[in-house]
Design an enzyme around this catalytic site. Structure first.
Site, mmCIF file in Angstrom:
data_model
loop_
_atom_site.group_PDB
_atom_site.id
_atom_site.type_symbol
_atom_site.label_atom_id
_atom_site.label_comp_id
_atom_site.label_asym_id
_atom_site.label_seq_id
_atom_site.Cartn_x
_atom_site.Cartn_y
_atom_site.Cartn_z
ATOM 1 C CE LYS A 299 13.954 -1.318 55.952
ATOM 2 N NZ LYS A 299 12.721 -1.880 56.501
ATOM 3 C CD GLU B 63 4.053 -0.773 55.158
ATOM 4 O OE1 GLU B 63 4.774 -1.558 54.524
ATOM 5 O OE2 GLU B 63 4.441 0.332 55.565
HETATM 6 N N1 PMP Z 1 6.889 -2.648 55.391
HETATM 7 C C1 PMP Z 1 7.629 -2.174 56.407
HETATM 8 C C2 PMP Z 1 7.078 -1.083 57.256
HETATM 9 C C3 PMP Z 1 8.899 -2.717 56.659
HETATM 10 O O1 PMP Z 1 9.644 -2.243 57.660
HETATM 11 C C4 PMP Z 1 9.370 -3.776 55.847
HETATM 12 C C5 PMP Z 1 10.731 -4.366 56.096
HETATM 13 N N2 PMP Z 1 10.749 -5.125 57.272
HETATM 14 C C6 PMP Z 1 8.542 -4.258 54.818
HETATM 15 C C7 PMP Z 1 7.320 -3.648 54.609
HETATM 16 C C8 PMP Z 1 8.989 -5.374 53.917
HETATM 17 O O2 PMP Z 1 10.017 -4.907 53.053
HETATM 18 P P1 PMP Z 1 11.183 -5.852 52.551
HETATM 19 O O3 PMP Z 1 10.538 -6.962 51.790
HETATM 20 O O4 PMP Z 1 12.036 -4.979 51.692
HETATM 21 O O5 PMP Z 1 11.909 -6.344 53.748
#
Ligand code: PMP
Length: 293
Positions: free
Chosen positions: A153, A186
Site C-alpha cells: 500500500k 479489483e
Molecule cells: N484495493 C485497493 C486498491 C485498496 O486501496 C483498498 C483499501 N482502500 C482495498 C482494495 C480494500 O482493502 P481493505 O479492506 O484492507 O481496506
C-alpha cells in the site's frame, strides 16, 4: 474536521495547523512511502493489529526500516483517536521515507516520518448501501506484480487515481480494474465479489488485488454463515452474468453493486446474500476491536 483536529506526527500530538512535513520528503518527491486506512466503530479500532502488520509488510517490501514496533504504532493510533474524541471514524496512517536529496536514492534519507490522521468519514451515501452502486470497467489496468506488488500500500496511487478519474467522468463512483491479461483484479480502492447460483466468488490476490482486510472478514463471515466462498479468476463475463455482486473496503465497508458498464447484474437490485453480508459485517464491526475511548 474542525481546526481543533489533532494529528500524531513523529511522536507528538500536534494541532492540524502545525502538522507539516518537508518538501524534501521522498514521500512527496517520489511517492516513496506507505499508508493504511483503518476504521473506528463504537469506540474501538477495527482489526488494528492486522492493519499495522500489513503496514510493516509494506515497509519490509520497500526496505523501509521503521524505528517503531508494531505495538508502538498501534498505541500511537489509539492515542490519535483519543486525542480527537472520536468513537466512529476513519484513520489514515502514513509513513514516508523521510527527507533526502533531489535524487531517488532512499539510503540518503534520514529517518522515516509517520503521521496519523483520525477523522469522520462517509464514503458512499447510505442510499447506495440499500440500492447498490453502478460501476464501469476502467481502461486503466492494475499494474502487473512484475513491477511493484499490489500488496504494497504505497504512496504511488496514481494508477488508481487515473482509474478513479475515468469513473467520475462517467458519472459513477467506483470501477473495475482488470489486470494486464484482462482478468478482474479489483476496484480503484475496493475488492470485488460476485454471487452465482448461491456460491460467492472473488479473484485470487495473485490476479492483482490488494489482500484487503475487509476481504478477509468476508471469508470469516461466509465460513460462520455456512456460505461457500471460492477464489476464482474472473473476466467481466463472470460479473455480467452474476446473480449479485458487492465490493469491500475499509472505507466502503461491504456495499452491493447492481450495474457494470450499464448492464444490470441479476435483477438490478441488491440480492439477499449481499444484504446478509452487509448486515453481518456491520454487526461484527460494531462488536469487536481495540478500545480507543
Ligand atoms: N484495493 C485497493 C486498491 C485498496 O486501496 C483498498 C483499501 N482502500 C482495498 C482494495 C480494500 O482493502 P481493505 O479492506 O484492507 O481496506
Amino acid at each position: 474536521m474542525s481546526d481543533t483536529q489533532k494529528i500524531w506526527l513523529d511522536g507528538e500530538i500536534v494541532d492540524k495547523a502545525d502538522a507539516k512535513i518537508s518538501v524534501f520528503d521522498h514521500g512527496l518527491l517520489y511517492g516513496d512511502g506507505i499508508f493504511e486506512g483503518i476504521r473506528i466503530y463504537s469506540g474501538r479500532v477495527f482489526r488494528l493489529t492486522e492493519h499495522i502488520e500489513r503496514l510493516f509488510d509494506s515497509a519490509k517490501a520497500l526496505l523501509l526500516k521503521l524505528p517503531w514496533s508494531v505495538e508502538e504504532v498501534c498505541q500511537a493510533t489509539v492515542d490519535t483517536v483519543k486525542a480527537n474524541n472520536l468513537t466512529d471514524g476513519y484513520i489514515r496512517l502514513v509513513i514516508t521515507r523521510g527527507t533526502g536529496g533531489l535524487g531517488l536514492n532512499p539510503y540518503l534519507c534520514e529517518t522515516p516520518s509517520m503521521f496519523i490522521i483520525a477523522a469522520n468519514i462517509q464514503l458512499y451515501p447510505e442510499e447506495n448501501y440499500a440500492n447498490g452502486l453502478d460501476l464501469i470497467t476502467c481502461s486503466t489496468r492494475r499494474p502487473t506484480p512484475a513491477s511493484l506488488s499490489p500488496q504494497v500500500k504505497s504512496l504511488n496511487y496514481l494508477n488508481n487515481v487515473m482509474a478513479k478519474i475515468e469513473c467520475i467522468q462517467s458519472g459513477v463512483m467506483e470501477g473495475i480494474m482488470l489486470n494486464e491479461q484482462g482478468y478482474v483484479a479489483e476496484c480503484t480502492g475496493d475488492n470485488v465479489f460476485v454471487i452465482k447460483n448461491g456460491i460467492i466468488y472473488t479473484p485470487p490476490v495473485s490476479d492483482g488485488s490488494l489482500d484487503g482486510i475487509t476481504r478477509r472478514v468476508i471469508f470469516e463471515l461466509c465460513e460462520n454463515a455456512g456460505l461457500t466462498l471460492l477464489e476464482k479468476s474472473m473476466t467481466r463475463y463472470d460479473i455480467y452474468v452474476a446473480d449479485e455482486a458487492f465490493l469491500t473496503g475499509t472505507a466502503a465497508e461491504v456495499i452491493p453493486f447492481v450495474k457494470l458498464d450499464q448492464r444490470e447484474i441479476g435483477n438490478g437490485k441488491p440480492g439477499a446474500v449481499s444484504k446478509q453480508l452487509v448486515e453481518a459485517f456491520r454487526e461484527l464491526a460494531n462488536s469487536e476491536g481495540t478500545p480507543c475511548v
